[in-house]
Design a protein around this motif. Structure first.
Motif, mmCIF file in Angstrom:
data_model
loop_
_atom_site.group_PDB
_atom_site.id
_atom_site.type_symbol
_atom_site.label_atom_id
_atom_site.label_comp_id
_atom_site.label_asym_id
_atom_site.label_seq_id
_atom_site.Cartn_x
_atom_site.Cartn_y
_atom_site.Cartn_z
ATOM 1 N N ARG A 147 22.556 49.071 13.004
ATOM 2 C CA ARG A 147 23.098 48.844 14.348
ATOM 3 C C ARG A 147 21.982 48.509 15.338
ATOM 4 N NH1 ARG A 147 27.903 47.835 15.851
ATOM 5 N NH2 ARG A 147 28.213 49.446 17.426
ATOM 6 N N LEU A 148 20.800 49.108 15.169
ATOM 7 C CA LEU A 148 19.671 48.788 16.031
ATOM 8 C C LEU A 148 19.229 47.334 15.849
ATOM 9 C CD1 LEU A 148 17.563 52.058 15.645
ATOM 10 C CD2 LEU A 148 18.614 51.248 17.760
ATOM 11 N N VAL A 149 19.109 46.899 14.593
ATOM 12 C CA VAL A 149 18.712 45.513 14.313
ATOM 13 C C VAL A 149 19.767 44.548 14.842
ATOM 14 C CG1 VAL A 149 18.232 43.840 12.486
ATOM 15 C CG2 VAL A 149 17.369 46.179 12.291
ATOM 16 N N GLN A 150 20.996 44.882 14.603
ATOM 17 C CA GLN A 150 22.117 44.062 15.065
ATOM 18 C C GLN A 150 22.107 43.935 16.582
ATOM 19 O OE1 GLN A 150 25.810 45.638 13.559
ATOM 20 N NE2 GLN A 150 26.977 44.546 15.089
ATOM 21 N N GLY A 151 21.761 45.018 17.258
ATOM 22 C CA GLY A 151 21.733 45.006 18.715
ATOM 23 C C GLY A 151 20.688 44.063 19.272
ATOM 24 N N VAL A 152 19.502 44.030 18.648
ATOM 25 C CA VAL A 152 18.464 43.099 19.101
ATOM 26 C C VAL A 152 18.983 41.666 19.012
ATOM 27 C CG1 VAL A 152 16.151 42.206 18.676
ATOM 28 C CG2 VAL A 152 16.586 44.649 18.436
ATOM 29 N N SER A 171 11.070 47.084 28.482
ATOM 30 C CA SER A 171 12.392 47.110 27.843
ATOM 31 C C SER A 171 12.416 48.080 26.672
ATOM 32 C CB SER A 171 12.790 45.703 27.373
ATOM 33 O OG SER A 171 12.023 45.279 26.259
ATOM 34 N N VAL A 172 11.293 48.178 25.948
ATOM 35 C CA VAL A 172 11.205 49.165 24.864
ATOM 36 C C VAL A 172 11.305 50.575 25.443
ATOM 37 C CG1 VAL A 172 9.721 50.119 23.059
ATOM 38 C CG2 VAL A 172 9.865 47.643 23.370
ATOM 39 N N GLY A 173 10.630 50.808 26.571
ATOM 40 C CA GLY A 173 10.724 52.116 27.217
ATOM 41 C C GLY A 173 12.138 52.438 27.666
ATOM 42 N N ALA A 174 12.829 51.438 28.213
ATOM 43 C CA ALA A 174 14.218 51.649 28.629
ATOM 44 C C ALA A 174 15.099 51.966 27.430
ATOM 45 C CB ALA A 174 14.738 50.409 29.363
ATOM 46 N N ALA A 175 14.877 51.252 26.326
ATOM 47 C CA ALA A 175 15.663 51.511 25.118
ATOM 48 C C ALA A 175 15.431 52.919 24.598
ATOM 49 C CB ALA A 175 15.309 50.482 24.037
ATOM 50 N N LEU A 176 14.181 53.364 24.617
ATOM 51 C CA LEU A 176 13.879 54.727 24.164
ATOM 52 C C LEU A 176 14.528 55.761 25.085
ATOM 53 C CD1 LEU A 176 10.105 54.334 23.179
ATOM 54 C CD2 LEU A 176 12.088 54.529 21.645
ATOM 55 N N GLY A 177 14.549 55.472 26.392
ATOM 56 C CA GLY A 177 15.210 56.389 27.316
ATOM 57 C C GLY A 177 16.696 56.497 27.044
ATOM 58 N N VAL A 178 17.341 55.366 26.762
ATOM 59 C CA VAL A 178 18.767 55.360 26.441
ATOM 60 C C VAL A 178 19.029 56.144 25.154
ATOM 61 C CG1 VAL A 178 20.660 53.884 25.660
ATOM 62 C CG2 VAL A 178 19.332 53.247 27.669
ATOM 63 N N LEU A 179 18.213 55.906 24.135
ATOM 64 C CA LEU A 179 18.407 56.603 22.858
ATOM 65 C C LEU A 179 18.200 58.101 23.025
ATOM 66 C CD1 LEU A 179 16.637 54.128 20.406
ATOM 67 C CD2 LEU A 179 19.089 54.511 20.657
ATOM 68 N N ALA A 180 17.199 58.483 23.827
ATOM 69 C CA ALA A 180 16.954 59.910 24.048
ATOM 70 C C ALA A 180 18.148 60.575 24.725
ATOM 71 C CB ALA A 180 15.692 60.098 24.884
ATOM 72 N N VAL A 217 21.217 39.945 9.681
ATOM 73 C CA VAL A 217 20.540 41.002 8.919
ATOM 74 C C VAL A 217 21.124 42.366 9.278
ATOM 75 C CG1 VAL A 217 18.339 42.208 8.598
ATOM 76 C CG2 VAL A 217 18.410 39.717 8.566
ATOM 77 N N GLY A 218 21.367 42.594 10.560
ATOM 78 C CA GLY A 218 21.958 43.863 10.977
ATOM 79 C C GLY A 218 23.326 44.094 10.373
ATOM 80 N N LEU A 219 24.155 43.055 10.358
ATOM 81 C CA LEU A 219 25.478 43.174 9.738
ATOM 82 C C LEU A 219 25.365 43.521 8.254
ATOM 83 C CD1 LEU A 219 27.516 40.183 11.258
ATOM 84 C CD2 LEU A 219 27.924 42.626 11.617
ATOM 85 N N LEU A 220 24.404 42.907 7.569
ATOM 86 C CA LEU A 220 24.217 43.176 6.144
ATOM 87 C C LEU A 220 23.810 44.623 5.905
ATOM 88 C CD1 LEU A 220 24.134 42.043 3.265
ATOM 89 C CD2 LEU A 220 21.736 41.422 3.670
ATOM 90 N N ALA A 278 23.355 52.741 20.177
ATOM 91 C CA ALA A 278 22.157 52.213 19.507
ATOM 92 C C ALA A 278 22.021 50.700 19.681
ATOM 93 C CB ALA A 278 22.173 52.594 18.028
ATOM 94 N N PRO A 279 23.058 49.891 19.398
ATOM 95 C CA PRO A 279 22.888 48.443 19.605
ATOM 96 C C PRO A 279 22.764 48.064 21.074
ATOM 97 C CG PRO A 279 25.153 48.938 18.969
ATOM 98 C CD PRO A 279 24.365 50.196 18.781
ATOM 99 N N LEU A 280 23.345 48.855 21.969
ATOM 100 C CA LEU A 280 23.176 48.571 23.391
ATOM 101 C C LEU A 280 21.733 48.797 23.809
ATOM 102 C CD1 LEU A 280 26.399 50.279 24.813
ATOM 103 C CD2 LEU A 280 26.010 47.835 24.457
ATOM 104 N N ALA A 281 21.123 49.871 23.275
ATOM 105 C CA ALA A 281 19.731 50.179 23.611
ATOM 106 C C ALA A 281 18.784 49.125 23.050
ATOM 107 C CB ALA A 281 19.359 51.564 23.067
ATOM 108 N N SER A 282 18.904 48.824 21.763
ATOM 109 C CA SER A 282 18.010 47.822 21.175
ATOM 110 C C SER A 282 18.292 46.436 21.747
ATOM 111 C CB SER A 282 18.156 47.805 19.657
ATOM 112 O OG SER A 282 19.478 47.449 19.271
ATOM 113 N N GLY A 283 19.529 46.227 22.195
ATOM 114 C CA GLY A 283 19.861 44.955 22.822
ATOM 115 C C GLY A 283 19.054 44.700 24.080
#
Length: 460
Positions: free
Chosen positions: A115-120, A220-229, A97-100, A63-68
């Motif tokens: 983890r998604l927020v943290q990844g960004v 990049s959003v499309g790539a992240a969605l592909g990774v998450l899928a 914020v992600g850590l919190l 998840a953080p790799l994808a949102s990253g």
């Protein structure tokens, strides 16, 4: 007089008065991110049991790799347009914020959101720091500062896994993330003065700044969605799995093309293959490492703190290799250094596969993972130095972003493959499930070795 003149003209180092605060501040930020990454790898078996999230084990890393990916692309564009100052500040706030959110998560769903927020944030801050290096340090200091980054990334591994395991087993795993948040605050303020000294970005003729690349950000959003899928295929019905995999791979391939140097996906010689190679070696190492504590816990009854010893030795090997690489300078050709690193990673992953297959003593795996860590530390700084050397001033943000995008995407795809294999073969209750995960890493490392000759010209 001669001695005085020699002293006055001696080249400044990364810890000289001019650069000391910047170096220490940036290395501290890298170190905190490294601690958090190693901590997650150490304690995720505990988290997945407590939150009933074994099916989402690989996704918690992916998840953080994808949102990253989104963070990296936006940060690269933003840094080329406005400089790294605002990028570093905004990304550190997102990381905090992600850590919190993760540190206060009551269930696996909330943890994944954090983890998604943290990844960004973490993806963006790395790009910001790379561009900061390019604009603040002279080229002659780039090998030293990147060796420092590599050391800062792995030095927390000397104590991080043990600390994370002990904290999780005593006061609870939540405090691992909240503690990292507490450490991030002073590091963030330490780097602020240095950000004010970073020169503004180069402005093109006519006074126009680099434009926003909305298309690349959407890709990049499309790539992240592909990774998450890809990492969620185990959650779909069997009849739908093949369809999801095909669609996700197509979306990912199409979305990545404008985010990477032309020819990267077909391994064109030079910079494109260099970027691809960074993704492959990261995939082989990280895709295997995240399952090592899980395997030691499931197959050998290791506690979280005990299984962290493997990560600690791997980090120790990485840190030592970074120091060696920095001392050697250009006495080892970049091409040879990268190939040596790949071979050592391959050795570690092969032993990892053989350990559960033949139920070997875990000492074999623990020792060889230190060797694999040495391989990573010996070659990773070389990627950054080569990419900056092969980039023009206006391309540094894009190519630095591409390097980290390839790294994150490769690891995320490897985690999707290992996660699918892990679930199909029975999960933590089956030794063969762990073997399959490490076989995936072995295959990726072999591919990286085969392509390494195309990344760096002979003699360089």
């Amino acid at each position: 007089m001669t001695d005085a003149a020699a002293v006055s003209t001696r080249p400044e180092g990364v810890l000289s008065g001019r650069y000391r605060l910047a170096t220490l501040g940036m290395c501290a930020l890298i170190g905190i991110a490294a601690f958090e990454s190693l901590a997650v790898t150490t304690i995720m078996p505990i988290i997945s049991r407590e939150l009933d999230g074994e099916a989402l084990y690989s996704l918690s890393f992916a998840a953080p790799l994808a949102s990253g990916l989104v963070g990296m692309v936006a940060a690269g564009n933003w840094a080329d347009r406005s400089g790294p100052r605002v990028v570093v500040i905004a990304s550190m706030l997102l990381f905090a914020v992600g850590l919190l959110v993760v540190g206060t998560a009551p269930d696996m769903g909330v943890l994944l959101v954090g983890r998604l927020v943290q990844g960004v944030g973490s993806g963006a801050v790395i790009v910001g720091l790379y561009v900061m290096v390019a604009r603040l340090y002279p080229p002659g200091l780039h090998p030293s500062i990147f060796a420092g980054f590599a050391a800062a990334w792995v030095v927390p591994g000397l104590v991080g896994p043990l600390v994370a395991g002990v904290v999780a087993e005593t006061v609870g795993w939540h405090w691992v993330f909240l503690g990292a948040l507490g450490l991030a605050v002073p590091a963030f303020f330490a780097v602020l003065p240095s950000l004010r000294r970073v020169p503004p970005p180069v402005v093109a003729e006519g006074g126009r700044r680099v434009p926003w690349s909305i298309g690349r950000i959407l890709w990049s959003v499309g790539a992240a969605l592909g990774v998450l899928a890809l990492n969620l295929v185990s959650e779909f019905p069997t009849w739908l799995t093949v369809v999801v995999i095909v669609v996700a791979v197509v979306v990912l391939a199409v979305a990545l093309r404008p985010l990477l140097p032309p020819g990267t996906l077909r391994a064109a010689p030079g910079l494109p293959t260099l970027v691809l190679l960074r993704g492959l070696v990261g995939a082989a190492f990280l895709g295997s490492e995240v399952y090592i504590p899980y395997m030691l816990s499931a197959e050998y009854d290791f506690s979280a703190s005990a299984s962290g010893v493997t990560l600690t030795l791997g980090a120790l090997g990485w840190a030592f290799a970074s120091w060696v690489q920095g001392r050697l300078g250009d006495r080892v050709a970049q091409r040879d250094g990268i190939r040596i690193g790949i071979v050592l990673v391959l050795l570690g992953v092969v032993v990892a596969a053989l350990t559960p297959l033949f139920h070997l003593p875990p000492a074999f795996l623990i020792a060889t993972w230190a060797v694999a860590g040495f391989g990573m530390g010996f070659m990773y700084p070389r990627f950054s130095v080569l990419v900056l050397a092969l980039s023009t001033e206006s391309e540094r943000g894009f190519n630095s972003s591409a390097l980290t995008i390839a790294d994150s995407t490769g690891s995320a795809v490897a985690l999707a493959l290992t996660g699918a294999a892990f679930g199909v073969l029975g999960g933590a209750s089956s030794p063969l499930a762990f073997v399959a995960c490490f076989v995936v890493g072995t295959g990726v490392a072999v591919l990286a070795l085969a392509l390494s000759g195309r990344a760096v010209p002979r003699g360089r």
